[in-house]
Design a protein around this motif. Structure first.
Motif, PDB file in Angstrom:
ATOM      1  N   MET A   1     -15.031  82.735  33.510  1.00  0.00           N
ATOM      2  CA  MET A   1     -14.528  82.550  32.156  1.00  0.00           C
ATOM      3  C   MET A   1     -15.409  83.303  31.162  1.00  0.00           C
ATOM      4  SD  MET A   1     -14.105  79.131  29.740  1.00  0.00           S
ATOM      5  CE  MET A   1     -15.794  79.101  29.183  1.00  0.00           C
ATOM      6  N   ARG A   2     -14.744  83.856  30.177  1.00  0.00           N
ATOM      7  CA  ARG A   2     -15.490  84.395  29.036  1.00  0.00           C
ATOM      8  C   ARG A   2     -15.097  83.546  27.833  1.00  0.00           C
ATOM      9  NH1 ARG A   2     -15.106  90.508  26.492  1.00  0.00           N
ATOM     10  NH2 ARG A   2     -16.705  90.178  24.911  1.00  0.00           N
ATOM     11  N   PHE A   3     -16.104  83.103  27.084  1.00  0.00           N
ATOM     12  CA  PHE A   3     -15.845  82.214  25.957  1.00  0.00           C
ATOM     13  C   PHE A   3     -16.530  82.786  24.715  1.00  0.00           C
ATOM     14  CE2 PHE A   3     -17.186  78.685  23.225  1.00  0.00           C
ATOM     15  CZ  PHE A   3     -16.010  77.963  23.075  1.00  0.00           C
ATOM     16  N   VAL A   4     -15.745  83.045  23.683  1.00  0.00           N
ATOM     17  CA  VAL A   4     -16.323  83.548  22.430  1.00  0.00           C
ATOM     18  C   VAL A   4     -15.902  82.619  21.294  1.00  0.00           C
ATOM     19  CG1 VAL A   4     -16.529  85.535  20.871  1.00  0.00           C
ATOM     20  CG2 VAL A   4     -16.107  85.925  23.310  1.00  0.00           C
ATOM     21  N   ASN A   5     -16.892  82.080  20.604  1.00  0.00           N
ATOM     22  CA  ASN A   5     -16.609  81.202  19.476  1.00  0.00           C
ATOM     23  C   ASN A   5     -16.518  82.027  18.190  1.00  0.00           C
ATOM     24  OD1 ASN A   5     -16.602  79.115  17.535  1.00  0.00           O
ATOM     25  ND2 ASN A   5     -18.849  79.050  17.533  1.00  0.00           N
ATOM     26  N   PHE A   6     -15.347  82.032  17.557  1.00  0.00           N
ATOM     27  CA  PHE A   6     -15.167  82.727  16.268  1.00  0.00           C
ATOM     28  C   PHE A   6     -15.521  81.789  15.107  1.00  0.00           C
ATOM     29  CE2 PHE A   6     -11.588  85.889  17.687  1.00  0.00           C
ATOM     30  CZ  PHE A   6     -12.511  86.578  18.434  1.00  0.00           C
ATOM     31  N   ALA A   7     -15.169  80.506  15.251  1.00  0.00           N
ATOM     32  CA  ALA A   7     -15.426  79.525  14.181  1.00  0.00           C
ATOM     33  C   ALA A   7     -15.259  78.133  14.766  1.00  0.00           C
ATOM     34  CB  ALA A   7     -14.443  79.709  13.033  1.00  0.00           C
ATOM     35  N   SER A   8     -16.100  77.190  14.312  1.00  0.00           N
ATOM     36  CA  SER A   8     -16.050  75.861  14.901  1.00  0.00           C
ATOM     37  C   SER A   8     -16.568  74.814  13.924  1.00  0.00           C
ATOM     38  CB  SER A   8     -16.902  75.842  16.182  1.00  0.00           C
ATOM     39  OG  SER A   8     -16.775  74.610  16.843  1.00  0.00           O
ATOM     40  N   SER A   9     -15.644  74.195  13.177  1.00  0.00           N
ATOM     41  CA  SER A   9     -16.007  73.098  12.266  1.00  0.00           C
ATOM     42  C   SER A   9     -14.734  72.625  11.580  1.00  0.00           C
ATOM     43  CB  SER A   9     -17.017  73.562  11.204  1.00  0.00           C
ATOM     44  OG  SER A   9     -16.352  74.268  10.172  1.00  0.00           O
ATOM     45  N   SER A  10     -14.878  71.661  10.675  1.00  0.00           N
ATOM     46  CA  SER A  10     -13.697  71.209   9.936  1.00  0.00           C
ATOM     47  C   SER A  10     -13.240  72.254   8.919  1.00  0.00           C
ATOM     48  CB  SER A  10     -13.983  69.877   9.243  1.00  0.00           C
ATOM     49  OG  SER A  10     -15.091  70.029   8.405  1.00  0.00           O
ATOM     50  N   SER A  11     -13.996  73.358   8.796  1.00  0.00           N
ATOM     51  CA  SER A  11     -13.559  74.457   7.925  1.00  0.00           C
ATOM     52  C   SER A  11     -12.707  75.463   8.685  1.00  0.00           C
ATOM     53  CB  SER A  11     -14.761  75.193   7.332  1.00  0.00           C
ATOM     54  OG  SER A  11     -15.571  74.299   6.638  1.00  0.00           O
ATOM     55  N   GLY A  12     -12.718  75.400  10.017  1.00  0.00           N
ATOM     56  CA  GLY A  12     -11.909  76.334  10.788  1.00  0.00           C
ATOM     57  C   GLY A  12     -12.367  76.421  12.231  1.00  0.00           C
ATOM     58  N   ASN A  13     -11.374  76.524  13.129  1.00  0.00           N
ATOM     59  CA  ASN A  13     -11.666  76.608  14.560  1.00  0.00           C
ATOM     60  C   ASN A  13     -10.890  77.756  15.164  1.00  0.00           C
ATOM     61  OD1 ASN A  13     -13.167  73.924  15.410  1.00  0.00           O
ATOM     62  ND2 ASN A  13     -11.723  73.485  13.755  1.00  0.00           N
ATOM     63  N   CYS A  14     -11.560  78.532  16.009  1.00  0.00           N
ATOM     64  CA  CYS A  14     -10.888  79.642  16.675  1.00  0.00           C
ATOM     65  C   CYS A  14     -11.769  80.106  17.839  1.00  0.00           C
ATOM     66  CB  CYS A  14     -10.671  80.773  15.666  1.00  0.00           C
ATOM     67  SG  CYS A  14      -9.551  82.046  16.236  1.00  0.00           S
ATOM     68  N   TYR A  15     -11.191  80.129  19.037  1.00  0.00           N
ATOM     69  CA  TYR A  15     -11.967  80.444  20.241  1.00  0.00           C
ATOM     70  C   TYR A  15     -11.212  81.454  21.099  1.00  0.00           C
ATOM     71  CZ  TYR A  15     -13.742  76.015  18.542  1.00  0.00           C
ATOM     72  OH  TYR A  15     -14.211  75.005  17.722  1.00  0.00           O
ATOM     73  N   TRP A  16     -11.901  82.490  21.541  1.00  0.00           N
ATOM     74  CA  TRP A  16     -11.321  83.497  22.445  1.00  0.00           C
ATOM     75  C   TRP A  16     -11.759  83.117  23.854  1.00  0.00           C
ATOM     76  CZ3 TRP A  16      -8.820  88.355  21.283  1.00  0.00           C
ATOM     77  CH2 TRP A  16      -8.669  89.193  22.379  1.00  0.00           C
ATOM     78  N   ILE A  17     -10.804  82.898  24.726  1.00  0.00           N
ATOM     79  CA  ILE A  17     -11.127  82.440  26.081  1.00  0.00           C
ATOM     80  C   ILE A  17     -10.421  83.327  27.103  1.00  0.00           C
ATOM     81  CG2 ILE A  17     -10.935  80.518  27.718  1.00  0.00           C
ATOM     82  CD1 ILE A  17     -11.056  78.602  25.294  1.00  0.00           C
ATOM     83  N   GLU A  18     -11.185  83.873  28.033  1.00  0.00           N
ATOM     84  CA  GLU A  18     -10.595  84.665  29.127  1.00  0.00           C
ATOM     85  C   GLU A  18     -10.836  83.932  30.432  1.00  0.00           C
ATOM     86  OE1 GLU A  18     -12.016  88.710  29.083  1.00  0.00           O
ATOM     87  OE2 GLU A  18     -11.686  88.886  26.912  1.00  0.00           O
ATOM     88  N   LEU A  19      -9.777  83.777  31.219  1.00  0.00           N
ATOM     89  CA  LEU A  19      -9.896  83.117  32.525  1.00  0.00           C
ATOM     90  C   LEU A  19      -9.565  84.117  33.629  1.00  0.00           C
ATOM     91  CD1 LEU A  19      -8.148  79.667  31.888  1.00  0.00           C
ATOM     92  CD2 LEU A  19     -10.574  80.210  31.763  1.00  0.00           C
ATOM     93  N   GLU A  20     -10.343  84.051  34.693  1.00  0.00           N
ATOM     94  CA  GLU A  20     -10.115  84.954  35.832  1.00  0.00           C
ATOM     95  C   GLU A  20      -8.804  84.606  36.529  1.00  0.00           C
ATOM     96  OE1 GLU A  20     -12.036  87.524  36.485  1.00  0.00           O
ATOM     97  OE2 GLU A  20     -13.411  86.945  34.868  1.00  0.00           O
ATOM     98  N   ARG A  21      -8.172  85.651  37.079  1.00  0.00           N
ATOM     99  CA  ARG A  21      -6.992  85.462  37.916  1.00  0.00           C
ATOM    100  C   ARG A  21      -7.165  86.297  39.176  1.00  0.00           C
ATOM    101  NH1 ARG A  21      -2.288  86.733  33.540  1.00  0.00           N
ATOM    102  NH2 ARG A  21      -3.759  88.395  33.074  1.00  0.00           N
ATOM    103  N   SER A  22      -6.630  85.819  40.294  1.00  0.00           N
ATOM    104  CA  SER A  22      -6.840  86.554  41.550  1.00  0.00           C
ATOM    105  C   SER A  22      -6.067  87.870  41.558  1.00  0.00           C
ATOM    106  CB  SER A  22      -6.431  85.699  42.749  1.00  0.00           C
ATOM    107  OG  SER A  22      -5.054  85.431  42.676  1.00  0.00           O
ATOM    108  N   SER A  23      -5.003  87.923  40.778  1.00  0.00           N
ATOM    109  CA  SER A  23      -4.139  89.107  40.811  1.00  0.00           C
ATOM    110  C   SER A  23      -4.722  90.324  40.096  1.00  0.00           C
ATOM    111  CB  SER A  23      -2.791  88.751  40.197  1.00  0.00           C
ATOM    112  OG  SER A  23      -2.998  88.180  38.934  1.00  0.00           O
ATOM    113  N   GLY A  24      -5.777  90.139  39.333  1.00  0.00           N
ATOM    114  CA  GLY A  24      -6.328  91.294  38.618  1.00  0.00           C
ATOM    115  C   GLY A  24      -6.971  90.901  37.318  1.00  0.00           C
ATOM    116  N   LYS A  25      -6.459  91.474  36.235  1.00  0.00           N
ATOM    117  CA  LYS A  25      -7.080  91.269  34.917  1.00  0.00           C
ATOM    118  C   LYS A  25      -7.123  89.795  34.508  1.00  0.00           C
ATOM    119  CE  LYS A  25      -5.788  95.378  32.259  1.00  0.00           C
ATOM    120  NZ  LYS A  25      -4.798  95.724  31.220  1.00  0.00           N
TER     121      LYS A  25
END
Ligand code: ZN
Ligand code: ZN
Length: 248
Positions: A1-25
């Motif tokens: 997994m790749r996890f990137v926190n863009f913003a995290s609080s009651s002012s705004g939340n946004c997270y970029w999450i990449e999960l591995e798959r066996s098929s490729g990307k």
């Protein structure tokens, strides 16, 4: 997994999450879009990510600190998933306890949580390689997750009970009704550090590589204390998401 926190609080939340798959990307997901669209664009550029690579956007509930940019993302052709209250007719509707395929080999199962918004969800998200739990604003949830083996857990840890208790007593003594009401609302709709720990200890964390704590309160939490408490209780490497992006 790749996890990137863009913003995290009651002012705004946004997270970029990449999960591995066996098929490729890996599959690329944006979980929560509670900051202005422009900011999402600038954060992706800063992190050297490509917004148009996103396979899906998942929103837990209709409070603006979680869904502010959902409509704009949907209008630009991104697949935005959430309950019926998220961004009008543009979203792909999710139903509690009903599996949805959001991209090839990528599944989401929403479950109900207690929070002061209509039909708020927590998400079990998995591919054929990795499984994560994502749970934002909630006071509690009933779903039994003990049989699931999560590779990563992303969970709210909003406030410390004793800091909040002290603040509430103070507001009462000073007859500050607005603050008193505000603190009571937080207690009734968000997860305390203690309850976060309790919920985590009910889970099977035997294969969990990391826990990410999100949505910490500005005034009623302590990043280092939260990180240490959860790490010591669960024996799992724990990170805290910072308000304006990044983790510690
Ligand atoms: Zn929130
Ligand atoms: Zn909320």
């Amino acid at each position: 997994m790749r996890f990137v926190n863009f913003a995290s609080s009651s002012s705004g939340n946004c997270y970029w999450i990449e999960l591995e798959r066996s098929s490729g990307k890996p599959v690329k997901l944006l979980v929560e879009a509670g900051i202005p669209y422009k900011e999402i664009v600038s954060k992706t550029i800063k992190e050297q990510l490509v917004l148009t690579d996103l396979d899906a956007v998942l929103i837990t509930h209709s409070h603006s600190d979680h869904c502010k940019a959902a409509k704009q993302l949907a209008e630009r052709g991104f697949k935005v998933y959430g309950n019926q209250y998220v961004c009008g007719s543009f979203r792909e509707q999710l139903y509690p306890d009903t599996l949805k395929v959001v991209a090839p080999d990528t599944y989401v199962v929403p479950f109900r949580v207690e929070h002061d918004a209509p039909d708020p969800f927590g998400y079990v998200i998995y591919t054929d390689v990795e499984k994560i739990l994502f749970i934002a604003d909630n006071k509690f949830w009933k779903a039994d997750l003990s049989s699931q083996v999560f590779d990563y857990v992303i969970i709210e840890a909003n406030y410390d009970g004793s800091i909040m208790h002290f603040a509430l007593e103070n507001a009462r003594e000073n007859f500050d009704r607005a603050k008193e009401a505000q603190y009571k609302r937080v207690i009734n709709s968000h997860l305390s550090l203690k309850n976060c720990e309790k919920q985590l200890l009910k889970m099977n964390l035997s294969n969990c590589k990391a826990i990410f704590l999100i949505h910490l309160s500005d005034r009623h939490s302590n990043e280092n204390l939260f990180k240490r408490t959860i790490q010591e209780a669960t024996k799992v490497r724990t990170f805290v998401c910072k308000k304006n992006g990044g983790i510690i």
